[in-house]
Design a protein around this motif. Structure first.
Motif, short mmCIF file in Angstrom:
data_model
loop_
_atom_site.label_atom_id
_atom_site.label_comp_id
_atom_site.label_asym_id
_atom_site.label_seq_id
_atom_site.Cartn_x
_atom_site.Cartn_y
_atom_site.Cartn_z
N HIS A 40 81.82 7.39 -93.70
CA HIS A 40 80.84 8.40 -93.33
C HIS A 40 81.47 9.77 -93.48
N ALA A 41 80.64 10.78 -93.48
CA ALA A 41 81.13 12.15 -93.69
C ALA A 41 81.84 12.71 -92.46
N GLU A 42 81.53 12.19 -91.28
CA GLU A 42 82.12 12.71 -90.06
C GLU A 42 83.58 12.28 -89.93
N THR A 43 84.35 13.09 -89.21
CA THR A 43 85.73 12.72 -88.88
C THR A 43 85.69 11.66 -87.79
N GLU A 44 86.63 10.73 -87.84
CA GLU A 44 86.68 9.67 -86.83
C GLU A 44 88.05 9.69 -86.17
N PHE A 45 88.07 9.74 -84.85
CA PHE A 45 89.30 9.67 -84.08
C PHE A 45 89.35 8.32 -83.39
N VAL A 46 90.52 7.70 -83.38
CA VAL A 46 90.69 6.40 -82.74
C VAL A 46 91.85 6.50 -81.76
N LEU A 47 91.63 6.06 -80.53
CA LEU A 47 92.67 6.03 -79.52
C LEU A 47 93.05 4.58 -79.28
N VAL A 48 94.28 4.22 -79.59
CA VAL A 48 94.78 2.87 -79.38
C VAL A 48 95.55 2.86 -78.07
N THR A 49 95.14 2.05 -77.11
CA THR A 49 95.80 2.02 -75.80
C THR A 49 96.68 0.80 -75.61
N GLU A 50 96.52 -0.18 -76.49
CA GLU A 50 97.33 -1.40 -76.37
C GLU A 50 97.34 -2.12 -77.72
N GLY A 51 98.49 -2.64 -78.11
CA GLY A 51 98.56 -3.42 -79.33
C GLY A 51 98.69 -2.59 -80.59
N THR A 52 98.19 -3.14 -81.68
CA THR A 52 98.33 -2.54 -83.00
C THR A 52 96.97 -2.56 -83.70
N VAL A 53 96.73 -1.57 -84.52
CA VAL A 53 95.50 -1.52 -85.30
C VAL A 53 95.86 -1.20 -86.75
N ARG A 54 95.09 -1.75 -87.68
CA ARG A 54 95.33 -1.50 -89.11
C ARG A 54 94.10 -0.79 -89.67
N PHE A 55 94.36 0.32 -90.38
CA PHE A 55 93.30 1.10 -91.01
C PHE A 55 93.48 1.02 -92.52
N ARG A 56 92.37 1.05 -93.21
CA ARG A 56 92.41 1.15 -94.66
C ARG A 56 91.60 2.37 -95.06
N VAL A 57 92.25 3.29 -95.75
CA VAL A 57 91.60 4.52 -96.22
C VAL A 57 91.78 4.55 -97.72
N GLY A 58 90.68 4.39 -98.44
CA GLY A 58 90.78 4.29 -99.89
C GLY A 58 91.57 3.04 -100.25
N GLN A 59 92.63 3.22 -101.01
CA GLN A 59 93.48 2.10 -101.40
C GLN A 59 94.73 1.97 -100.53
N GLN A 60 94.85 2.82 -99.51
CA GLN A 60 96.04 2.81 -98.65
C GLN A 60 95.76 2.12 -97.32
N THR A 61 96.77 1.44 -96.80
CA THR A 61 96.67 0.76 -95.52
C THR A 61 97.67 1.38 -94.56
N PHE A 62 97.23 1.63 -93.33
CA PHE A 62 98.07 2.23 -92.30
C PHE A 62 98.03 1.37 -91.05
N ASP A 63 99.19 1.13 -90.45
CA ASP A 63 99.26 0.43 -89.18
C ASP A 63 99.59 1.45 -88.10
N ALA A 64 98.94 1.33 -86.96
CA ALA A 64 99.21 2.22 -85.82
C ALA A 64 99.41 1.34 -84.60
N ALA A 65 100.41 1.68 -83.81
CA ALA A 65 100.70 0.90 -82.61
C ALA A 65 100.98 1.84 -81.45
#
Length: 73
Positions: A40-65
């Motif tokens: 979507h056109a809007e910016t998205e913020f994600v707050l991770v409070t526990e564990g790990t999350v994986r994002f995919r943006v275009g062809q790139q993958t990012f892990d956040a913990a």
């Protein structure tokens, strides 16, 4: 699949203030929940409070913990 098929039509906020807060709890294990691939056109913020999350943006993958040691102030 055409990338336009992944466009999220949901309105976030309103026409004057494009912000919406969603409280999403994703479970672990064999019945792990996911957020469907979307964009979507809007910016998205994600707050991770526990564990790990994986994002995919275009062809790139990012892990956040969550850091093992919280930042000191």
């Amino acid at each position: 699949m055409d990338v336009s098929d992944l466009f999220e039509m949901r309105t976030h906020g309103d026409t004057l203030f494009h912000l919406q807060v969603y409280d999403v709890v994703l479970t672990r294990g064999p019945y792990q929940q996911t957020v469907n691939l979307h964009w979507h056109a809007e910016t998205e913020f994600v707050l991770v409070t526990e564990g790990t999350v994986r994002f995919r943006v275009g062809q790139q993958t990012f892990d956040a913990a969550v850091p093992s040691r919280p930042c000191q102030r």
